[in-house]
Design a protein around this motif. Structure first.
Motif, PDB file in Angstrom:
ATOM      1  N   UNK A  46       0.829  -1.208   0.000  1.00 33.31           N
ATOM      2  CA  UNK A  46       0.000   0.000   0.000  1.00 33.31           C
ATOM      3  C   UNK A  46       0.860   1.253   0.000  1.00 33.31           C
ATOM      4  N   UNK A  47       2.049   1.140   0.581  1.00 28.00           N
ATOM      5  CA  UNK A  47       2.953   2.295   0.634  1.00 28.00           C
ATOM      6  C   UNK A  47       3.497   2.724  -0.712  1.00 28.00           C
ATOM      7  N   UNK A  48       3.228   1.932  -1.770  1.00 28.86           N
ATOM      8  CA  UNK A  48       3.580   2.394  -3.120  1.00 28.86           C
ATOM      9  C   UNK A  48       2.677   3.554  -3.539  1.00 28.86           C
ATOM     10  N   UNK A  49       1.541   3.692  -2.845  1.00 27.51           N
ATOM     11  CA  UNK A  49       0.563   4.720  -3.198  1.00 27.51           C
ATOM     12  C   UNK A  49       0.785   5.987  -2.369  1.00 27.51           C
ATOM     13  N   UNK A  50       0.481   7.135  -2.979  1.00 28.15           N
ATOM     14  CA  UNK A  50       0.483   8.396  -2.235  1.00 28.15           C
ATOM     15  C   UNK A  50      -0.938   8.951  -2.139  1.00 28.15           C
ATOM     16  N   UNK A  51      -1.912   8.125  -2.512  1.00 33.33           N
ATOM     17  CA  UNK A  51      -3.312   8.551  -2.539  1.00 33.33           C
ATOM     18  C   UNK A  51      -3.919   8.358  -1.149  1.00 33.33           C
ATOM     19  N   UNK A  52      -3.908   9.437  -0.374  1.00 29.35           N
ATOM     20  CA  UNK A  52      -4.317   9.331   1.033  1.00 29.35           C
ATOM     21  C   UNK A  52      -5.774   8.910   1.181  1.00 29.35           C
ATOM     22  N   UNK A  53      -6.605   9.284   0.226  1.00 27.27           N
ATOM     23  CA  UNK A  53      -8.015   8.913   0.339  1.00 27.27           C
ATOM     24  C   UNK A  53      -8.212   7.418   0.088  1.00 27.27           C
ATOM     25  N   UNK A  54      -7.497   6.902  -0.909  1.00 30.13           N
ATOM     26  CA  UNK A  54      -7.533   5.446  -1.174  1.00 30.13           C
ATOM     27  C   UNK A  54      -7.046   4.682   0.064  1.00 30.13           C
ATOM     28  N   UNK A  55      -5.934   5.131   0.623  1.00 32.85           N
ATOM     29  CA  UNK A  55      -5.365   4.443   1.789  1.00 32.85           C
ATOM     30  C   UNK A  55      -6.297   4.530   2.992  1.00 32.85           C
ATOM     31  N   UNK A  56      -6.895   5.705   3.189  1.00 29.07           N
ATOM     32  CA  UNK A  56      -7.819   5.882   4.316  1.00 29.07           C
ATOM     33  C   UNK A  56      -9.041   4.977   4.166  1.00 29.07           C
ATOM     34  N   UNK A  57      -9.507   4.856   2.934  1.00 32.87           N
ATOM     35  CA  UNK A  57     -10.672   3.997   2.660  1.00 32.87           C
ATOM     36  C   UNK A  57     -10.379   2.539   3.071  1.00 32.87           C
ATOM     37  N   UNK A  58      -9.195   2.054   2.716  1.00 33.15           N
ATOM     38  CA  UNK A  58      -8.832   0.668   3.064  1.00 33.15           C
ATOM     39  C   UNK A  58      -8.639   0.524   4.571  1.00 33.15           C
ATOM     40  N   UNK A 108      12.386   3.315  -6.883  1.00 26.33           N
ATOM     41  CA  UNK A 108      12.090   3.442  -8.310  1.00 26.33           C
ATOM     42  C   UNK A 108      10.580   3.473  -8.552  1.00 26.33           C
ATOM     43  N   UNK A 109       9.853   2.725  -7.695  1.00 27.26           N
ATOM     44  CA  UNK A 109       8.392   2.667  -7.834  1.00 27.26           C
ATOM     45  C   UNK A 109       7.780   3.919  -7.224  1.00 27.26           C
ATOM     46  N   UNK A 110       8.189   4.229  -5.998  1.00 29.02           N
ATOM     47  CA  UNK A 110       7.710   5.422  -5.294  1.00 29.02           C
ATOM     48  C   UNK A 110       8.919   5.985  -4.541  1.00 29.02           C
ATOM     49  N   UNK A 111       9.108   7.281  -4.618  1.00 32.43           N
ATOM     50  CA  UNK A 111      10.338   7.861  -4.061  1.00 32.43           C
ATOM     51  C   UNK A 111      10.359   7.759  -2.534  1.00 32.43           C
ATOM     52  N   UNK A 112      11.555   7.809  -1.989  1.00 33.81           N
ATOM     53  CA  UNK A 112      11.747   7.817  -0.540  1.00 33.81           C
ATOM     54  C   UNK A 112      10.915   8.936   0.094  1.00 33.81           C
ATOM     55  N   UNK A 113      11.025  10.147  -0.475  1.00 34.66           N
ATOM     56  CA  UNK A 113      10.297  11.300   0.064  1.00 34.66           C
ATOM     57  C   UNK A 113       8.797  11.024   0.118  1.00 34.66           C
ATOM     58  N   UNK A 114       8.263  10.481  -0.987  1.00 33.11           N
ATOM     59  CA  UNK A 114       6.824  10.218  -1.047  1.00 33.11           C
ATOM     60  C   UNK A 114       6.413   9.128  -0.051  1.00 33.11           C
ATOM     61  N   UNK A 115       7.241   8.085   0.058  1.00 32.49           N
ATOM     62  CA  UNK A 115       6.898   7.004   0.986  1.00 32.49           C
ATOM     63  C   UNK A 115       6.843   7.538   2.426  1.00 32.49           C
ATOM     64  N   UNK A 116       7.857   8.326   2.784  1.00 31.08           N
ATOM     65  CA  UNK A 116       7.930   8.877   4.140  1.00 31.08           C
ATOM     66  C   UNK A 116       6.772   9.847   4.383  1.00 31.08           C
ATOM     67  N   UNK A 117       6.551  10.731   3.409  1.00 34.02           N
ATOM     68  CA  UNK A 117       5.499  11.741   3.572  1.00 34.02           C
ATOM     69  C   UNK A 117       4.126  11.082   3.712  1.00 34.02           C
ATOM     70  N   UNK A 118       3.914   9.987   3.006  1.00 36.42           N
ATOM     71  CA  UNK A 118       2.617   9.296   3.063  1.00 36.42           C
ATOM     72  C   UNK A 118       2.390   8.678   4.443  1.00 36.42           C
ATOM     73  N   UNK A 119       3.424   8.020   4.972  1.00 37.80           N
ATOM     74  CA  UNK A 119       3.277   7.437   6.315  1.00 37.80           C
ATOM     75  C   UNK A 119       3.040   8.546   7.342  1.00 37.80           C
ATOM     76  N   UNK A 120       3.803   9.631   7.214  1.00 45.20           N
ATOM     77  CA  UNK A 120       3.637  10.748   8.165  1.00 45.20           C
ATOM     78  C   UNK A 120       2.225  11.328   8.077  1.00 45.20           C
ATOM     79  N   UNK A 121       1.740  11.500   6.851  1.00 41.30           N
ATOM     80  CA  UNK A 121       0.399  12.076   6.676  1.00 41.30           C
ATOM     81  C   UNK A 121      -0.675  11.145   7.220  1.00 41.30           C
ATOM     82  N   UNK A 122      -0.486   9.842   7.022  1.00 40.54           N
ATOM     83  CA  UNK A 122      -1.468   8.884   7.542  1.00 40.54           C
ATOM     84  C   UNK A 122      -1.424   8.847   9.075  1.00 40.54           C
TER      85      UNK A 122
END
Ligand SMILES: [Zn+2]
Length: 319
Positions: free
Chosen positions: A205-217, A233-247
């Motif tokens: 799921x962490x490949x995604x940055x779509x917070x609404x999709x993740x919240x729904x699941x 390569x799939x999702x950048x380090x910055x995006x992966x970290x930012x997504x976990x922090x935002x969640x």
């Protein structure tokens, strides 16, 4: 006391400690390895795995969950040898990994209408009797869905996994492809099969940055596998970290687990290319880079503890 099976036998879930929920010891095309063994030295590979896992243990990790199942080269004898050389708990899985069809072996061993899929019976045996005649029991179920979506083969495996889950209560990890929001299709089948969604990790799921999709699941009750740190390569380090922090900020720390989906050895790629395309794709990236970056973005120690210790313990603790 809740116990969970590991490659060295049952342990108290209270003692699992920091747990990486999706790491492989070996990912191998076993039939290729057996027929084209050049480059494979069994003893060297086992020793190398022990070294890497012991280095991970030194960082404070006490347990890995290894979702290597049929289709990824599971060999329980090899895992037992590795487990004997490390203090790390290795929790092993049963299930089947395919993005489209079932293996030919299962094609003509189909489920009778409404009955138990023979595939599910094999999973149940792994969970309750032991794998391949050993004492080692699987402690979770694993299957996959990827870009091709819910093909008949993928659906058959997922339903067989649900049957084994219903029979044994074993938790489930599904490799998903968030780029095409396949978590939703998985959820639909899980609900139809009355699966306990609190015992399901929607992997990658962490490949995604779509917070609404993740919240729904997460709202559905599932755990989100933020489990490919280092595969930038799939999702950048910055995006992966930012997504976990935002969640975490949205209040979902109790719905996430952290991992790399790395392996001591994977034969999918020539060994020399991995450091080039994914230099951070190894077991210690989380401790070296990810946790400091999460702290910098305001993720608290209790939230980190929840994701690394409490969620895995709850997942493996039965009901
Ligand atoms: Zn994996």
């Amino acid at each position: 006391m809740a116990m969970v099976e590991t490659a060295r036998g049952p342990v108290d879930t209270e003692s699992l400690g920091t747990t990486l929920m999706h790491e492989h010891v070996f990912v191998l095309n076993e039939e290729i390895r057996v027929n084209y063994p050049a480059g494979w030295d069994e003893d060297d590979r086992v020793d190398d795995a022990i070294l890497k896992l012991n280095a991970l243990a030194k960082r404070g990790c006490q347990t890995i969950a290894d979702p290597t199942v049929i289709g990824l080269g599971r060999d329980i004898g090899r895992i037992i040898r590795v487990a004997d050389g490390t203090s790390l708990n290795i929790i092993v899985a049963t299930g089947l990994y395919t993005y489209d069809d079932v293996p030919f072996y299962f094609r003509y061993r189909g489920p009778r209408s409404g009955g138990l899929d023979p595939m599910a019976q094999l999973f149940i045996d792994d969970l309750t009797a032991g794998i391949a005649g050993t004492q080692v029991k699987a402690a979770f179920l694993k299957c996959a869905i990827d870009e091709p979506g819910m093909t008949p083969g993928v659906e058959r495996v997922l339903r067989a996994v649900c049957q084994a889950h219903a029979e044994t209560g074993a938790p489930v990890t599904v490799h998903t492809h968030p780029g095409s929001c396949t978590g939703r299709a998985v959820l639909e089948v899980l609900r139809a099969e009355n699966a306990d969604l609190s015992k399901v990790v929607l992997g990658h799921s962490g490949d995604s940055t779509d917070l609404d999709y993740l919240s729904e699941l997460a709202d559905a009750g599932c755990l989100l596998g933020m489990d490919r740190f280092g595969l930038d390569l799939i999702t950048s380090f910055e995006d992966r970290v930012a997504t976990v922090a935002a969640m975490c900020e949205r209040g979902y720390a109790d719905r996430m687990v952290l991992s790399h989906d790395a392996a001591c050895h994977i034969d999918w790629f020539p060994a020399e290319v991995i450091p080039r395309f994914a230099p951070a794709w190894h077991f210690e990236h989380l401790f070296d880079d990810v946790l400091p970056a999460l702290r910098e973005r305001g993720v608290t120690e209790p939230q980190i503890q929840t994701m690394l210790v409490d969620n895995p313990r709850r997942y493996f603790s039965g009901n």
